[in-house]
Write an enzyme that holds these catalytic residues in place. Structure first.
Site, PDB file in Angstrom:
ATOM      1  N   TYR A 156       0.849  -1.188   0.000  1.00 40.79           N
ATOM      2  CA  TYR A 156       0.000   0.000   0.000  1.00 40.79           C
ATOM      3  C   TYR A 156       0.884   1.238   0.000  1.00 40.79           C
ATOM      4  O   TYR A 156       1.887   1.291   0.717  1.00 40.79           O
ATOM      5  CB  TYR A 156      -0.895  -0.002   1.248  1.00 40.79           C
ATOM      6  N   ASP A 251       9.124   2.975  -0.690  1.00 46.53           N
ATOM      7  CA  ASP A 251       8.136   3.636   0.154  1.00 46.53           C
ATOM      8  C   ASP A 251       8.474   3.294   1.604  1.00 46.53           C
ATOM      9  O   ASP A 251       8.165   2.202   2.077  1.00 46.53           O
ATOM     10  CB  ASP A 251       6.727   3.166  -0.224  1.00 46.53           C
ATOM     11  N   LYS A 279       4.618   9.450   8.383  1.00 47.03           N
ATOM     12  CA  LYS A 279       4.482   8.929   9.757  1.00 47.03           C
ATOM     13  C   LYS A 279       5.528   9.487  10.725  1.00 47.03           C
ATOM     14  O   LYS A 279       5.370  10.595  11.227  1.00 47.03           O
ATOM     15  CB  LYS A 279       4.483   7.396   9.728  1.00 47.03           C
TER      16      LYS A 279
END
Ligand code: PLP
Length: 440
Positions: A156, A251, A279
């Site tokens: 994702y 990522d 994050k």
């Protein structure tokens, strides 16, 4: 450790206020939530509304306490309301929440990121991981003058159109392989390979010679549950992409500053061309960043022609939270402590499962872990899909009622923070033993 975690582990918590809020929310927000997995669709029951957090713990709207292993899906590596982060944000906010003009904290955070990740020679701050991945893809396409990308089934990268194909996280949890609203063109430009299967990548690159701008990967998969890269897999991707003139994009929204100070690229010794972050670098505030080779990032406006902009990008409050978090992580022994805590949790869960005869495979990379309800091993998408999601749902509900908040999906990572310690592990493992003993 305060008295809160010693509340009876077996008494189901009453959550009337959460229920009341959810009833209202379903009238106001689609599904009652602002992000799909929060709705508990995969585990049953109703979502819990959080009121506050402190260290390893959160309290719900009814005053029940939980040990939190979800930690806002990863940013809170120092736990909730860390005093250093709160002080930094408070100080920044008092001087203005956003300027829409340069501020010194952007420079400071960028320097901290580059010190830890030398391959991120230049970067651009944005406001979410989705935005960062979307923008990095644009750079990759511009730099190569190619349209197609290769991603991995179950990974994702946020919800930008072309990366939603066969995506992990909520899309996987809710069984949504593609989504209406994504154009056929975007879907056609996205080629899907299998994680930890180099041959599947080679096949796609060979069949699409000269057409693939980037191979995009979570270097440690986190959104189909945690799956570490097999020996040689990331190195193989580096070799293949270089040979094909294709960019390698890591990522590291989850893994950045999580699996080590320099992220997965440092831990596994493989250098990508582009890196996507989020994050932890925002310390719990809305942040993302994309960066990499100077020649690639120099293509971004205003130094180059690739347009990308953001009203709140680099805002001082988010930058302050990121700086405070990265500074705290730079203190000696932090990653060793995270490793020790996470290893103890892994062992505790495995022991509890073994004692109860429950097939459980715990995958762990540093302070990320996922207990899969399967004998395993889980080394790829198919292995993850073999997990018993019904059983996970029962386990999740039993743990919740015992005061332990887990990510509400079998296919997500648990996030260990520096605020978690022996007491939280003991309480969690005790709750797991009881859950297993009752068939959950
Ligand atoms: N990339 C990865 C690996 C993620 O795990 C996520 C979110 O969980 C994203 C990108 C998207 O980030 P955001 O939710 O901040 O848009």
């Amino acid at each position: 450790m305060t008295a809160d975690t010693t509340r009876p582990l077996s008494a189901p918590a009453a959550r009337p206020e959460s229920a009341r809020l959810f009833a209202r929310a379903t009238d106001l927000l689609p599904g009652g939530v602002d992000s799909p997995v929060r709705a508990f669709g995969a585990v049953g029951g109703q979502p819990v509304f959080f009121e506050r957090g402190d260290g390893p713990r959160v309290w719900d709207a009814d005053g029940n306490a939980y040990i939190d292993w979800m930690c806002s899906w990863g940013p809170l590596i120092l736990g909730h309301a860390d005093a250093r982060v709160v002080a930094a944000v408070t100080e920044a906010v008092a001087r203005g929440t956003s300027f829409g003009a340069p501020n010194r904290r952007e420079v400071e955070l960028a320097a901290l990121v580059r010190d830890a990740m030398p391959a991120v020679e230049m970067m651009r701050f944005v406001s979410s991981g989705t935005e960062a991945a979307m923008s990095a893809l644009r750079v990759a396409r511009a730099a190569t003058d190619r349209d197609k990308i290769v991603k991995f089934r179950g990974c994702y990268h946020g919800h930008t159109d072309s990366l939603l194909v066969d995506a992990g996280s909520g899309a996987l949890t809710l069984g949504i392989p593609g989504t209406p609203g994504v154009t056929r063109g975007a879907a056609a430009d996205t080629l899907v390979a299998e994680y930890n299967d180099l041959a599947s990548v080679e096949k796609l690159l060979d069949a699409n010679r000269g057409a693939v701008a980037a191979v995009v990967i979570e270097p440690v998969a986190g959104n189909m549950g945690v799956i570490a890269p097999a020996a040689g897999f990331l190195e193989g991707l580096r070799t293949l992409t270089t040979a094909h003139g294709t960019l390698l994009m890591f990522d590291e929204v989850i893994t950045g500053f999580r699996v080590g100070p320099g992220g997965a690229q440092e831990r596994y010794g493989v250098t990508p061309d582009l890196t996507v972050l989020g994050k932890i670098i925002g310390g719990g505030m809305p942040v993302g960043a994309y960066g990499g080779r100077r020649d690639l990032m120099a293509m971004v406006a205003p130094s180059g022609p690739v347009y990308q902009a953001g009203t709140l990008s680099g805002n001082p409050a988010a930058m302050a939270a990121g700086i405070a978090t990265l500074r705290a992580l730079a203190e000696p022994g932090v990653y060793e402590q995270l490793e020790t805590t996470a290893a103890a949790l892994e062992i505790g869960l495995l022991d509890a499962a073994r004692a109860a005869g429950v097939p459980l495979a715990v995958n762990r990379a540093g302070s990320l872990l996922t207990p899969f309800f399967t004998a395993g091993p889980v080394t790829g998408y198919a292995g993850a899909m073999a997990a018993d999601t019904e059983r996970f749902g029962a386990f999740f509900r039993a743990m919740l009622d015992a005061g332990v908040y887990l990510p509400p999906s079998q296919f997500e990572a648990w996030f260990v923070s520096t605020a978690h310690g022996d007491a939280e592990i003991e309480a969690t493992v005790t709750a797991a033993r009881r859950a297993f003993a009752t068939g959950a």
